[in-house]
Design an enzyme around this catalytic site. Structure first.
Site, PDB file in Angstrom:
ATOM      1  N   CYS A 129      13.336   2.975   1.971  1.00 51.38           N
ATOM      2  CA  CYS A 129      12.976   4.354   2.294  1.00 51.38           C
ATOM      3  C   CYS A 129      12.868   4.624   3.792  1.00 51.38           C
ATOM      4  O   CYS A 129      13.164   5.725   4.245  1.00 51.38           O
ATOM      5  CB  CYS A 129      11.688   4.748   1.578  1.00 51.38           C
ATOM      6  SG  CYS A 129      10.208   3.845   2.105  1.00 51.38           S
ATOM      7  N   CYS A 152       5.851  -3.337  -0.983  1.00 59.12           N
ATOM      8  CA  CYS A 152       5.321  -1.990  -1.237  1.00 59.12           C
ATOM      9  C   CYS A 152       4.689  -1.926  -2.625  1.00 59.12           C
ATOM     10  O   CYS A 152       3.593  -1.393  -2.795  1.00 59.12           O
ATOM     11  CB  CYS A 152       6.436  -0.954  -1.096  1.00 59.12           C
ATOM     12  SG  CYS A 152       5.879   0.750  -1.327  1.00 59.12           S
TER      13      CYS A 152
END
Length: 378
Positions: free
Chosen positions: A215, A118
Site C-alpha cells: 500500500c 501489518c
C-alpha cells in the site's frame, strides 16, 4: 458454517441481532462483501477502516488499500447497508510497526514482506483489541483463508480457491487471535462469487480492481520509497562475481534482490548471472550462476506454531513449506532448536531463499496451516 444448528453462522449460541461483529474494511470489494453479507444476515455490524499512511499523497494511486479513496468507498458501503462506520488514525502505529522495519530490513539486504507484519502488528493486534473495546463478539475480515474447528480448537486452513489463498500472509496469526477472528470468504470457490455477491447487494465497489502493490509502495518501486525514508541509502558500489571479479558498478544495494537476473547492467558475459548475495557493509552486489541460489537448509526464527502439541515437543516435524508466497509448498523436515527457532531441511533444493521472507508450514497433503517463521540468513 457451524454444524450445530443452535449456533449462528459465526459460531455463537445467540441470534445474529445480539452478535456484534467488527468488520475490518479496507474499502475493497472483499471486506465490503463481508460487511454487507453479515448486515443482511441481521448481525450487529460495525465497520472500521484504518488510515495507515498519508492518504492525501496517495489519492491518485490505484491498487493500494487504506488510502483516501478507499476510506470513502468503505463509508459509502456502510451507508448503503445502514451500519455504523469508523475511521481510525493508525499512521503512527503503522509507521513504527511496519514501515520503519521494512526500510531497515531492506537496507540490511533482506527482502521484507510488510503485509505480514501489518496483519501481525496492526490489524490482528491493535485493531483486534479495538474490536474487543467495542464489545464485539468477533472480528471479520475479507481475507481468503478458512477457520475450521478442530479437536483442539480453531484451526487455520487454506482458502478453497488456491489462486486467492492468503495463508502465506497470515501464518503469524496466534491461537488466541484465531478464537476471535472470522473469515467469511474463505470457502468461496473463486473471486467471481465475491463479485457476484457485491452485485447482489448493490455495492458501489462491485467492479473495483483488486489491490496489487504494497500500500505504501507506489508502482512497486521499493527503492524510491527507501530513499525517501532513509536519505543517502542509495550509495553506489561494485557488482562483484562470486569468484572475486569486479564486473561493474551499481547505484545502491537497495535496487537489488536475491535471485534477480534482469537489470543488472553487466551484459556481454558468456553465462547468465543472478544476484546471489547482498553485502550491505561493503556496498557490494554479488552475482553468480543459477546453481549458487539453490539451498536445502533454511534457518528460521520468530516461529508461530499452530500445531496441536508444543513445537519443541519432538525432534522433527515432517511438513511442507513455502519459502515465497508465489511458490507451491514443498516437502521438508523441521528440526526445532527452541520454541521459536528451527532449522528447515528441504527435501529438494529451492532457489532464491532470501532473508526477510517468511517460511510457512503446511500439513503435507492437507489444507491446514501449521504456522511459520522468518528466514533470517540464507
Amino acid at each position: 458454517m457451524p454444524l450445530d444448528p443452535a449456533l449462528n453462522s459465526l459460531g455463537f449460541a445467540k441470534p445474529p441481532s445480539q452478535t456484534r461483529v467488527v468488520v475490518a474494511m479496507s474499502g475493497g470489494v472483499d471486506s465490503s462483501v463481508v460487511a454487507a453479507q453479515l448486515a443482511e444476515e441481521g448481525y450487529d455490524v460495525v465497520g472500521v477502516t484504518l488510515q495507515l499512511y498519508d492518504h492525501g499523497a496517495a489519492l491518485a494511486k490505484k491498487g493500494a488499500c487504506c488510502a483516501g479513496i478507499d476510506i470513502h468507498d468503505a463509508r459509502r458501503v456502510s451507508e448503503e447497508m445502514d451500519f455504523p462506520h469508523y475511521v481510525l488514525d493508525y499512521e503512527n502505529i503503522f509507521k513504527d510497526a511496519v514501515i520503519d522495519e521494512f526500510a531497515d530490513s531492506y537496507l540490511a539486504g533482506a527482502t521484507p514482506v510488510p503485509c505480514i507484519r501489518c496483519n501481525e502488528r496492526v490489524k490482528f493486534k491493535d485493531l483486534l483489541e479495538t474490536a474487543k473495546d467495542l464489545e464485539a463478539d468477533c472480528m471479520a475480515t475479507g481475507h481468503y483463508i478458512q477457520r475450521k474447528l478442530g479437536e483442539h480448537g480453531p484451526e487455520l486452513h487454506c482458502a478453497a480457491d488456491a489462486a486467492r489463498d492468503q495463508s502465506y500472509f497470515l501464518f503469524s496469526t496466534t491461537p488466541q487471535q484465531l478464537e476471535f477472528l472470522r473469515f467469511p470468504l474463505g470457502h468461496l470457490p473463486s473471486k467471481a462469487e465475491t463479485r457476484a455477491l457485491a452485485v447482489k447487494y448493490g455495492l458501489p465497489v462491485a467492479d473495483k480492481p483488486d489491490s496489487q502493490d504494497i500500500c505504501f509502495v507506489p508502482n512497486g518501486d521499493y527503492a524510491s520509497v527507501i530513499e525517501k525514508l532513509r536519505p543517502g541509502a542509495a550509495d553506489p558500489g561494485e557488482i562483484v562475481h562470486a569468484d572475486g571479479r569486479v564486473l561493474g558498478t551499481h547505484e545502491g544495494v537497495i535496487h537489488y534482490t536475491i535471485g534477480q537476473r534482469r537489470g543488472l547492467g553487466i551484459g556481454g558475459l558468456s553465462e547468465p548471472l543472478y544476484v546471489v548475495k547482498l553485502d550491505v557493509d561493503a556496498k557490494q552486489v554479488i552475482v553468480g550462476p543459477k546453481e549458487m541460489l539453490a539451498t536445502r537448509q533454511v534457518p528460521v526464527r520468530e516461529i508461530n506454531w499452530l500445531g496441536d502439541t508444543a513445537f519443541d515437543a519432538q525432534p522433527e516435524w515432517h511438513v511442507s513449506v513455502k519459502v515465497r508466497s508465489t511458490r507451491p509448498p514443498r516437502e521438508a523436515v523441521i528440526r526445532p532448536l527452541s520454541a521459536t527457532t528451527a532449522q528447515i531441511e528441504l527435501l529438494n533444493p529451492e532457489e532464491g531463499v532470501s532473508p526477510g521472507q517468511a517460511c510457512v508450514f503446511y500439513e503435507t497433503g492437507g489444507t491446514r496451516i501449521l504456522g511459520g517463521g522468518w528466514i533470517w540468513k540464507g
